[in-house]
Design a protein around this motif. Structure first.
Motif, short mmCIF file in Angstrom:
data_model
loop_
_atom_site.label_atom_id
_atom_site.label_comp_id
_atom_site.label_asym_id
_atom_site.label_seq_id
_atom_site.Cartn_x
_atom_site.Cartn_y
_atom_site.Cartn_z
N TRP A 69 -1.05 13.93 -13.50
CA TRP A 69 0.19 13.53 -12.84
C TRP A 69 1.17 12.88 -13.82
CZ3 TRP A 69 3.08 14.87 -9.10
CH2 TRP A 69 4.12 14.05 -8.67
N ASP A 70 0.71 11.97 -14.64
CA ASP A 70 1.62 11.33 -15.60
C ASP A 70 2.08 12.32 -16.67
OD1 ASP A 70 1.56 8.96 -14.28
OD2 ASP A 70 0.24 7.93 -15.69
N VAL A 71 1.24 13.28 -17.00
CA VAL A 71 1.63 14.34 -17.94
C VAL A 71 2.83 15.10 -17.40
CG1 VAL A 71 0.89 16.48 -19.06
CG2 VAL A 71 -0.69 14.55 -18.89
N ILE A 72 2.83 15.35 -16.10
CA ILE A 72 3.91 16.11 -15.46
C ILE A 72 5.06 15.19 -15.05
CG2 ILE A 72 4.48 17.54 -13.47
CD1 ILE A 72 1.51 18.52 -13.57
N SER A 73 4.74 14.11 -14.35
CA SER A 73 5.78 13.27 -13.77
C SER A 73 6.54 12.47 -14.82
CB SER A 73 5.15 12.30 -12.77
OG SER A 73 6.12 11.43 -12.23
N GLU A 118 10.47 14.14 1.39
CA GLU A 118 10.58 13.03 0.44
C GLU A 118 9.23 12.52 -0.02
OE1 GLU A 118 13.31 11.77 -0.97
OE2 GLU A 118 14.54 13.26 0.05
N ASP A 119 8.20 12.80 0.76
CA ASP A 119 6.85 12.32 0.43
C ASP A 119 5.92 13.47 0.05
OD1 ASP A 119 7.46 9.61 1.19
OD2 ASP A 119 7.32 10.26 3.27
N THR A 120 6.48 14.60 -0.39
CA THR A 120 5.67 15.79 -0.64
C THR A 120 5.66 16.16 -2.11
OG1 THR A 120 6.09 16.68 1.57
CG2 THR A 120 5.40 18.25 -0.10
N VAL A 121 4.49 16.56 -2.59
CA VAL A 121 4.32 17.16 -3.91
C VAL A 121 4.11 18.65 -3.71
CG1 VAL A 121 2.90 17.27 -6.00
CG2 VAL A 121 3.37 15.05 -4.91
N ILE A 122 5.00 19.47 -4.28
CA ILE A 122 4.94 20.92 -4.15
C ILE A 122 4.55 21.51 -5.51
CG2 ILE A 122 6.26 23.03 -3.71
CD1 ILE A 122 8.12 21.32 -1.94
N GLU A 126 0.84 -1.20 0.00
CA GLU A 126 0.00 0.00 0.00
C GLU A 126 0.88 1.24 0.00
OE1 GLU A 126 -3.57 2.07 2.63
OE2 GLU A 126 -2.83 0.07 3.11
N LYS A 127 0.64 2.12 -0.94
CA LYS A 127 1.45 3.33 -1.04
C LYS A 127 1.06 4.34 0.02
CE LYS A 127 2.88 3.36 -5.87
NZ LYS A 127 2.92 4.15 -7.13
N LYS A 128 2.08 5.00 0.51
CA LYS A 128 1.86 6.09 1.44
C LYS A 128 1.30 7.28 0.68
CE LYS A 128 4.33 8.82 4.90
NZ LYS A 128 5.64 9.03 5.54
N LYS A 129 0.30 7.94 1.24
CA LYS A 129 -0.29 9.10 0.58
C LYS A 129 0.64 10.29 0.71
CE LYS A 129 -4.96 7.41 1.39
NZ LYS A 129 -6.25 7.59 2.09
N PRO A 130 0.86 11.02 -0.37
CA PRO A 130 1.81 12.13 -0.30
C PRO A 130 1.25 13.34 0.43
CG PRO A 130 0.76 12.10 -2.44
CD PRO A 130 0.26 10.87 -1.72
N HIS A 131 2.13 14.09 1.03
CA HIS A 131 1.77 15.43 1.48
C HIS A 131 1.66 16.31 0.23
CE1 HIS A 131 2.85 13.93 5.40
NE2 HIS A 131 4.10 13.71 5.01
N ILE A 132 0.75 17.27 0.27
CA ILE A 132 0.51 18.16 -0.86
C ILE A 132 0.64 19.60 -0.38
CG2 ILE A 132 -1.16 18.92 -2.59
CD1 ILE A 132 -2.45 16.07 -2.30
N VAL A 133 1.54 20.35 -1.00
CA VAL A 133 1.72 21.76 -0.68
C VAL A 133 1.47 22.57 -1.94
CG1 VAL A 133 3.31 23.53 0.16
CG2 VAL A 133 3.40 21.22 1.13
N SER A 176 9.01 17.62 -6.64
CA SER A 176 8.78 16.51 -5.72
C SER A 176 9.78 15.40 -5.97
CB SER A 176 7.36 15.95 -5.91
OG SER A 176 7.16 14.80 -5.10
N PRO A 177 10.28 14.75 -4.91
CA PRO A 177 11.07 13.53 -5.10
C PRO A 177 10.27 12.40 -5.73
CG PRO A 177 11.44 14.46 -2.91
CD PRO A 177 10.27 15.20 -3.50
#
Length: 521
Positions: A374-378, A291-295, A34-41, A333-334
């Protein structure tokens, strides 16, 4: 035995290719996959321009080292669009719908207006709350505050710290009480009343400290005291660099004076915001959250003519020209798979609603206008978005449609408020190309004849990104095609929620101890 279980969990994670930070503690009862949910800033600047950030700056003057570093080591967004003004952009982001669908596509909401984002629309933090997130908004709300139940604490946010309206004096934290609400703007003059809250409490005791510095400190404190294992949504809704142009001297003094009054202070406000972003990012690192954050960083609309610079694009805030709706931005984001590049795919601010909700483990309603990018960006994948409504206003005094489809952009109707308010036009020049003062002698300003007010315009942005060649007369079929498409998308839209009457009971001096306070509508 527990040590053996933990070792097996670690080895399984390695074997199946899951990053270590996504492998849950085997003793927690959760799935090891199960993936950890990212922090979102989400950083949202107010009234900054395209040229006001270092990676776009053509003058070499702007000092935004923290944002530059995050952008260049992440993904720079080069084709991302917002709404022409503040309230509509915020409504679009938090609902995932074009602003006109919420009734808030016409104009901003002044403090004394009984208008708000309807509770008919479930907003992003309400969805995230159901998915286990802790949600904070720091800064301006600007989606209505005449009733408590339409303010942030009743809309999924655990805390709110800042103004409920659109701006305030940065040192006394107040906004004028004498307002004239015409059919376009709220105009202010007269005695001031406080508009700065810590959740529901009025913040009188911090007067004298710059509001943006208070907001930065609160963000750092929230992060430092947050459990990194609990996902956080931090919505940094900056008021800077919106007027009034107030900033500590240490930021102003980083810039040379210019012939444009207050531009030196404005630029200092942008650099102050950059410092906030750097300090908040460092706080995430200090609490093992980075490490778990999307900015994400975006502007809410274009700059204010001679202050926020939209150069080299045409126009400024309050218009659907590129200078009013094309926003500089980045994702850092990492968790990104591809970094250090410029993304040229078409993105709308509603897409961040869908993207954040999907990253959090939710499923966006298929009726919304936003899409998961997300895939467009990541991964730098091709976007499936070809069309977006840039502005749609059905108010009788300012009807306007602007749509972008396969590179063609149509603007039809009342597209320029400033040209209809002549006292502002010379200052703002919202339909023009306005170079920064450093380029005023050398800039290649397009030589385009001035057209009558509200002329229908059609541009092919693929070859004319500066909007210099109006094709409307030579391509009437394309105009008709885009107009029909826009009308189909807009079918069933509600009337603008923009009541002009100012109720006496809204008066903060007469009824609420000199404080703008909900509960009167």
């Amino acid at each position: 035995m527990k040590l053996v279980i933990l070792l097996l969990a670690f080895l399984l994670g390695k074997a199946y290719g899951f990053p270590e930070r996504y492998v849950r503690n085997a003793g927690s009862g959760g799935s090891s996959e199960e993936k950890k949910k990212p922090h979102i800033v989400f950083f949202l600047a107010d009234n900054a321009g395209w040229n006001d950030v270092g990676w776009n700056d053509l003058t070499g003057v702007m000092k935004t080292p923290n944002m530059d570093a995050l952008a260049r080591s992440g993904v720079i967004l080069n084709q991302t669009y917002v709404q022409p003004i503040c309230t509509p952009t915020r409504a679009a982001f938090l609902t995932g719908y074009y602003a006109f669908r919420t009734g808030l596509g016409h104009a901003v909401i002044p403090p004394a207006m009984p208008s708000y984002l309807s509770r008919e629309f479930k907003v992003l933090p309400e969805y995230l709350k159901e998915l286990g997130y802790t949600n904070h908004i720091l800064g301006k709300w600007h989606l209505g505050a005449c009733r408590w139940d339409v303010t942030p604490r009743w809309r999924g946010f655990d805390t709110h710290y800042g103004p409920q309206g659109g701006f305030c004096d940065y040192y006394n934290h107040s906004v004028s009480t004498h307002q004239v609400i015409n059919q376009l703007f709220g105009l202010y003059s007269g005695p001031m009343a406080l508009d700065f809250r810590d959740n529901t409490g009025a913040m009188f005791h911090h007067k004298g400290t710059h509001a943006s510095e208070l907001i930065e400190k609160r963000a750092i404190d929230l992060i430092a005291n947050h459990n990194p294992d609990v996902p956080m949504f931090l919505y940094m809704a900056f008021a800077v660099p919106h007027s009034p142009y107030q900033v500590p001297d240490r930021y102003t003094n980083m810039y040379e004076p210019t012939p444009v009054n207050n531009l030196q202070k404005y630029r200092g406000m942008v650099t102050m915001m950059d410092q906030h972003i750097g300090n908040i990012t460092n706080a995430l690192k200090a609490n093992d959250m980075y490490e778990d954050t999307v900015i994400v960083y975006l502007n809410d609309n274009g700059g204010v003519g001679r202050f926020g610079s939209s150069w080299p694009y045409r126009g400024a805030l309050a218009t659907p020209f590129e200078g009013g709706v094309k926003a500089p931005g980045f994702v850092h984001s990492p968790l990104l798979e591809k970094t250090g590049y410029v993304n040229n795919e078409l993105i709308h601010i509603t897409d961040f609603f869908a993207t954040f909700l999907t990253l959090a483990g939710g499923t966006p309603d298929p009726s919304i206008d936003g899409m998961n990018v997300w895939d467009v960006i990541s991964k730098n994948k091709k976007s499936t978005r070809n069309t977006m409504i840039l502005h749609l206003d059905t108010h009788p005094v300012s009807p306007c449609i602007s749509i972008l489809d396969d590179g063609y952009k149509l603007i039809k109707g009342f597209y320029d408020a400033a040209r209809n308010l002549s006292s502002l036009y010379d200052l703002i020049r919202t339909d023009d190309w306005i170079p920064p003062p450093e380029l005023s002698d050398t800039a290649d300003i397009p030589d385009v004849p001035e057209e009558p007010k509200n002329t229908t315009m059609l541009f092919d942005l693929s070859v004319d990104p500066l909007e210099t060649n109006n094709l409307a007369e030579s391509m009437p079929e394309k105009v008709a095609e885009l107009l029909q498409l826009a009308e189909e998308i807009a079918a069933g839209a509600p009337d603008p929620f923009f009541p002009l009457e100012i109720p006496d009971v809204s008066d903060p001096i007469a009824f609420y101890n000199n404080t703008w306070t909900p509960g009167w509508c």
